[in-house]
Design an enzyme around this catalytic site. Structure first.
Site, PDB file in Angstrom:
ATOM      1  N   CYS A 113      -3.134   6.256  -5.951  1.00  0.00           N
ATOM      2  CA  CYS A 113      -2.714   4.902  -6.346  1.00  0.00           C
ATOM      3  C   CYS A 113      -3.880   3.932  -6.484  1.00  0.00           C
ATOM      4  O   CYS A 113      -3.735   2.864  -7.069  1.00  0.00           O
ATOM      5  CB  CYS A 113      -1.690   4.352  -5.359  1.00  0.00           C
ATOM      6  SG  CYS A 113      -0.279   5.430  -5.160  1.00  0.00           S
ATOM      7  N   HIS A 253      -1.134  -3.504  -5.087  1.00  0.00           N
ATOM      8  CA  HIS A 253      -0.442  -2.270  -5.459  1.00  0.00           C
ATOM      9  C   HIS A 253       1.022  -2.412  -5.048  1.00  0.00           C
ATOM     10  O   HIS A 253       1.333  -2.847  -3.940  1.00  0.00           O
ATOM     11  CB  HIS A 253      -1.101  -1.090  -4.731  1.00  0.00           C
ATOM     12  CG  HIS A 253      -0.362   0.200  -4.892  1.00  0.00           C
ATOM     13  ND1 HIS A 253       0.128   0.615  -6.102  1.00  0.00           N
ATOM     14  CD2 HIS A 253      -0.030   1.169  -3.986  1.00  0.00           C
ATOM     15  CE1 HIS A 253       0.740   1.788  -5.937  1.00  0.00           C
ATOM     16  NE2 HIS A 253       0.651   2.136  -4.670  1.00  0.00           N
ATOM     17  N   ASN A 283       7.066   2.273  -7.200  1.00  0.00           N
ATOM     18  CA  ASN A 283       5.638   2.587  -7.082  1.00  0.00           C
ATOM     19  C   ASN A 283       5.235   3.493  -8.246  1.00  0.00           C
ATOM     20  O   ASN A 283       5.669   4.641  -8.316  1.00  0.00           O
ATOM     21  CB  ASN A 283       5.405   3.282  -5.730  1.00  0.00           C
ATOM     22  CG  ASN A 283       3.949   3.651  -5.494  1.00  0.00           C
ATOM     23  OD1 ASN A 283       3.123   3.601  -6.397  1.00  0.00           O
ATOM     24  ND2 ASN A 283       3.643   4.060  -4.262  1.00  0.00           N
TER      25      ASN A 283
HETATM   26  N1  COA Z   1      18.155   5.919   2.426  1.00  0.00           N
HETATM   27  C1  COA Z   1      18.748   5.784   3.632  1.00  0.00           C
HETATM   28  N2  COA Z   1      18.134   6.080   4.786  1.00  0.00           N
HETATM   29  C2  COA Z   1      16.868   6.538   4.712  1.00  0.00           C
HETATM   30  C3  COA Z   1      16.204   6.719   3.492  1.00  0.00           C
HETATM   31  C4  COA Z   1      16.890   6.392   2.318  1.00  0.00           C
HETATM   32  N3  COA Z   1      16.346   6.507   1.101  1.00  0.00           N
HETATM   33  N4  COA Z   1      14.966   7.191   3.741  1.00  0.00           N
HETATM   34  C5  COA Z   1      14.854   7.298   5.073  1.00  0.00           C
HETATM   35  N5  COA Z   1      15.992   6.915   5.658  1.00  0.00           N
HETATM   36  C6  COA Z   1      16.325   6.895   7.076  1.00  0.00           C
HETATM   37  C7  COA Z   1      15.451   7.806   7.884  1.00  0.00           C
HETATM   38  O1  COA Z   1      15.944   9.122   7.838  1.00  0.00           O
HETATM   39  C8  COA Z   1      15.537   7.191   9.253  1.00  0.00           C
HETATM   40  O2  COA Z   1      16.739   7.590   9.821  1.00  0.00           O
HETATM   41  P1  COA Z   1      16.803   7.943  11.407  1.00  0.00           P
HETATM   42  O3  COA Z   1      16.425   6.654  12.093  1.00  0.00           O
HETATM   43  O4  COA Z   1      18.218   8.345  11.576  1.00  0.00           O
HETATM   44  O5  COA Z   1      15.809   9.037  11.608  1.00  0.00           O
HETATM   45  C9  COA Z   1      15.642   5.695   8.946  1.00  0.00           C
HETATM   46  O6  COA Z   1      16.055   5.595   7.583  1.00  0.00           O
HETATM   47  C10 COA Z   1      14.350   4.945   9.113  1.00  0.00           C
HETATM   48  O7  COA Z   1      13.338   5.701   8.515  1.00  0.00           O
HETATM   49  P2  COA Z   1      11.847   5.223   8.496  1.00  0.00           P
HETATM   50  O8  COA Z   1      11.006   6.248   7.815  1.00  0.00           O
HETATM   51  O9  COA Z   1      11.457   4.754   9.862  1.00  0.00           O
HETATM   52  O10 COA Z   1      11.993   3.938   7.569  1.00  0.00           O
HETATM   53  P3  COA Z   1      10.907   2.880   7.213  1.00  0.00           P
HETATM   54  O11 COA Z   1      11.355   1.551   7.550  1.00  0.00           O
HETATM   55  O12 COA Z   1       9.514   3.290   7.632  1.00  0.00           O
HETATM   56  O13 COA Z   1      10.918   2.975   5.602  1.00  0.00           O
HETATM   57  C11 COA Z   1       9.587   3.870   3.851  1.00  0.00           C
HETATM   58  C12 COA Z   1      10.562   4.166   4.974  1.00  0.00           C
HETATM   59  C13 COA Z   1       9.173   5.155   3.200  1.00  0.00           C
HETATM   60  C14 COA Z   1      10.288   2.963   2.857  1.00  0.00           C
HETATM   61  C15 COA Z   1       8.344   3.133   4.437  1.00  0.00           C
HETATM   62  O14 COA Z   1       7.866   3.818   5.560  1.00  0.00           O
HETATM   63  C16 COA Z   1       7.220   3.003   3.454  1.00  0.00           C
HETATM   64  O15 COA Z   1       7.350   2.362   2.428  1.00  0.00           O
HETATM   65  N6  COA Z   1       6.047   3.574   3.770  1.00  0.00           N
HETATM   66  C17 COA Z   1       4.883   3.464   2.948  1.00  0.00           C
HETATM   67  C18 COA Z   1       5.010   4.409   1.842  1.00  0.00           C
HETATM   68  C19 COA Z   1       4.046   4.152   0.759  1.00  0.00           C
HETATM   69  O16 COA Z   1       3.677   3.043   0.497  1.00  0.00           O
HETATM   70  N7  COA Z   1       3.659   5.222   0.093  1.00  0.00           N
HETATM   71  C20 COA Z   1       2.872   5.178  -1.049  1.00  0.00           C
HETATM   72  C21 COA Z   1       1.492   4.870  -0.743  1.00  0.00           C
HETATM   73  S1  COA Z   1       0.661   4.640  -2.235  1.00  0.00           S
END
Ligand code: COA
Length: 326
Positions: A113, A253, A283
């Site tokens: 990215c 980004h 993204n």
């Molecule tokens: N829909 C519903 N629930 C979801 C889900 C979805 N699409 N994806 C994950 N969950 C659930 C998980 O399974 C978890 O459930 P649990 O508590 O029963 O285990 C819960 O939601 C929380 O998951 P978590 O991973 O802690 O959520 P989060 O607040 O960290 O959000 C992301 C997840 C991926 C949105 C976030 O971590 C993120 O954006 N990270 C950075 C990613 C990024 O920028 N990547 C690219 C870099 S260039």
């Protein structure tokens, strides 16, 4: 002293829109969860016949038109992508042929990215040194082809698109003021695609295991992204003796609205100085910054003399900033 100026931008997104409601029918998720956790409402998906070079071509035509530069006069094409048309030739060479940019040197770069800012930094060196006059820098991605559409933790995040910029040298105050690049390969397992390369060449087994799809530790990536991007913004401002409050437009980004808001808060920047389009595209990796830049231009968000800070982070890990006087 010679500087590098962005003299035209362009972007292109595929026509097909995939909404959060569409995703509700594909995986166990909800529109509400996706909006609350990411800020994304919809993303674009490339057509069956569209590859990265096709998106790049459309964005490049628009950037060339905006700049007034002809493809035949482009000296260098640098294309950033994680989803090249094929392993080789480079997508930049395929684009060079489509544009009929016969004299251009063309190559791809891989910095996930952060690719567009990495590419910008290479272009900046060549222009400042006087080696090349006109450079086309492109970020183009068809992430839908490397997304596991059964994995709700990643498939809600990504989208397809391309953005491009034409660069030329400038001798006045307008142009790139500084670029800072960073990499940390020790964090390579946070965000990666294990299969399809020389480590795990494509086979029936790698495909059955889904090794050709994006794997991500979302939570860890989130925390590191906020920390590194705050540090990178402070590095950019301090090294140029300015304050964050001097920035007229912050173009981050577009990975997660909560990451963007957290950085803005840490820099004490109000959200009306922050460009956001993640709600419409998700993204788009290397295409994220140039699409946002092009939309900022076409929405009239940039006036001559404005100070812009662009920041990206991604797999590698890589992260980078570019401070530009518009
Ligand atoms: N829909 C519903 N629930 C979801 C889900 C979805 N699409 N994806 C994950 N969950 C659930 C998980 O399974 C978890 O459930 P649990 O508590 O029963 O285990 C819960 O939601 C929380 O998951 P978590 O991973 O802690 O959520 P989060 O607040 O960290 O959000 C992301 C997840 C991926 C949105 C976030 O971590 C993120 O954006 N990270 C950075 C990613 C990024 O920028 N990547 C690219 C870099 S260039």
């Amino acid at each position: 002293m010679r500087k590098t100026r962005i003299i035209g931008t362009g972007s292109y997104v595929p026509k097909m829109v995939l909404t959060n409601f569409d995703l509700e029918n594909m995986v166990d998720t909800s529109d509400e969860w996706i909006i609350e956790r990411t800020g994304i409402r919809e993303r674009r998906i490339a057509g069956k016949d569209e590859a990265s070079s096709d998106l790049a071509y459309e964005a490049s035509l628009r950037a060339l038109k905006a700049s007034g530069v002809k493809a035949k006069d482009i000296d260098l094409i640098i294309l950033a992508t994680t989803t090249p048309d094929m392993a080789f030739p480079s997508t930049a060479c395929i684009l060079q042929d489509r544009l009929n940019a016969r004299k251009a040197v063309a190559f791809d770069i891989s910095a996930a990215c952060s690719g567009f800012i990495y590419a910008l930094s290479i272009a900046d060196q060549f222009i400042k040194e006087g080696t090349y006059k006109f450079v086309l820098v492109v970020g183009s991605e068809v992430l839908s082809r490397i997304t596991d559409w059964s994995d709700r933790t990643t498939c809600v995040l990504f989208g397809d698109g391309a953005g491009a910029a034409v660069l030329q040298s400038s001798t006045n105050r307008h142009g790139i003021i500084s670029i800072h690049l960073h990499s940390d390969g020790a964090l390579k397992d946070l965000l990666f695609i294990p299969g399809g390369g020389s480590r795990n060449p494509a086979s029936k087994k790698t495909i059955e295991k889904g090794l050709h799809y994006i794997k991500m530790k979302g939570n860890e990536t989130f925390k590191i992204a906020v920390r590194n991007l705050e540090e990178a913004a402070l590095e950019a401002t301090k090294s140029n003796n300015i304050n964050a409050s001097d920035i007229d437009l912050f173009i981050p980004h577009q990975a997660n609205l909560r990451i963007i808001q957290a950085i803005a808060k840490r820099l004490d920047l109000s959200m009306d100085k922050v460009f956001v389009n993640i709600d419409r595209y998700g993204n788009t990796s290397a295409a994220s910054i140039p699409i946002a830049l092009d939309e900022a231009v076409s929405e009239g968000r940039l006036k001559e003399g404005d100070l812009i800070l662009m920041e990206a982070f991604g797999g590698g890990l890589t992260w980078a900033s570019a401070l530009v006087r518009w």
